[in-house]
Design a protein around this motif. Sequence first.
Motif, mmCIF file in Angstrom:
data_model
loop_
_atom_site.group_PDB
_atom_site.id
_atom_site.type_symbol
_atom_site.label_atom_id
_atom_site.label_comp_id
_atom_site.label_asym_id
_atom_site.label_seq_id
_atom_site.Cartn_x
_atom_site.Cartn_y
_atom_site.Cartn_z
ATOM 1 N N VAL A 102 -1.805 -13.431 34.122
ATOM 2 C CA VAL A 102 -0.466 -13.632 34.678
ATOM 3 C C VAL A 102 -0.045 -12.324 35.331
ATOM 4 O O VAL A 102 -0.042 -11.274 34.681
ATOM 5 C CB VAL A 102 0.559 -14.029 33.591
ATOM 6 N N ASN A 107 6.377 -15.675 36.184
ATOM 7 C CA ASN A 107 6.878 -15.803 34.822
ATOM 8 C C ASN A 107 5.893 -16.576 33.970
ATOM 9 O O ASN A 107 5.379 -17.623 34.384
ATOM 10 C CB ASN A 107 8.227 -16.537 34.813
ATOM 11 N N VAL A 109 3.051 -16.359 30.175
ATOM 12 C CA VAL A 109 2.176 -15.561 29.319
ATOM 13 C C VAL A 109 0.791 -16.181 29.295
ATOM 14 O O VAL A 109 0.616 -17.378 29.567
ATOM 15 C CB VAL A 109 2.721 -15.453 27.874
ATOM 16 N N ASN A 116 -1.925 -6.668 31.420
ATOM 17 C CA ASN A 116 -0.485 -6.739 31.696
ATOM 18 C C ASN A 116 0.244 -7.055 30.387
ATOM 19 O O ASN A 116 0.509 -8.221 30.089
ATOM 20 C CB ASN A 116 -0.204 -7.806 32.753
ATOM 21 N N ARG A 119 2.903 -9.689 29.847
ATOM 22 C CA ARG A 119 2.539 -11.101 30.065
ATOM 23 C C ARG A 119 1.425 -11.553 29.115
ATOM 24 O O ARG A 119 0.944 -12.673 29.223
ATOM 25 C CB ARG A 119 2.078 -11.317 31.507
ATOM 26 N N VAL A 194 2.590 -20.812 32.647
ATOM 27 C CA VAL A 194 3.117 -20.044 33.778
ATOM 28 C C VAL A 194 3.922 -20.957 34.706
ATOM 29 O O VAL A 194 3.538 -22.104 34.957
ATOM 30 C CB VAL A 194 1.972 -19.378 34.570
#
Length: 240
Positions: A102, A107, A109, A116, A119, A194
């Motif tokens: 992600v 937006n 996870v 990241n 995320r 997502v």
Amino acid sequence: MRSFLSPSLVLSCCLGSASSLSLNAHTANQNRRHVIASIAASLTTPILPLSLANAVQDIPTNQAATSAGRRQCHTDTNPTRTIVECTGELRKYNADGRLSSVSATENGVSTSAVKNPSRFSPPWTYLTETSDAKVAWKSLVNAVRSVDDRVDIVELTDDYLHATIPTEFPRGLSYDDLEFLIRPDDNIVLYRSVSRTSVFVYPLTQPVSDKNSNLNRLEKIRDNLGWDMLGFKQTGSNII
């Protein structure tokens, strides 16, 4: 011996020069009027800013800052906001068969978002319920179906599930994609949730928050299953 020009000749020359000057002045005035008319005409034609011109089109934005790290993206933009929708990050588009990460421009996870931290969310283990992967998988499918009556299971195999659900925040967008992948050899389940669409409000470079709706939905599924998480729980975004 001096020579004198006759008054009539002088008058004729003067009149000729004056006539020539008058003609040149008339031509210059016409040119000026033509230029002014051209400028006035151009002012009556609407001139769209670049962002508005782009808004008329559904243009690919794979290399744009608002879709960095994403695939198969299109954008709609105006001077105050940009909306980016991407549909090329599902597992079926990955040659290695893994779930996608992600990016910071979307937006959600994923257990694959190890680079990241904001995320990333750790895998789940189903050993608190059973050691049988088939039993665990059936339980997960039922939990996904019951988490929201708007869930639509798009693809379901013995080890992979893809479902969609209307995006909760920001409202009025498209869908969230939920993906699950079971790994029986490790007694774990990998997942990704997502939002396809991200909204950017000028001058912010981060998408408008989903109010952790993707993360909260996953947590609701896990809580209903009674499964454990193999790592620290993701707290999500504090930006609302």
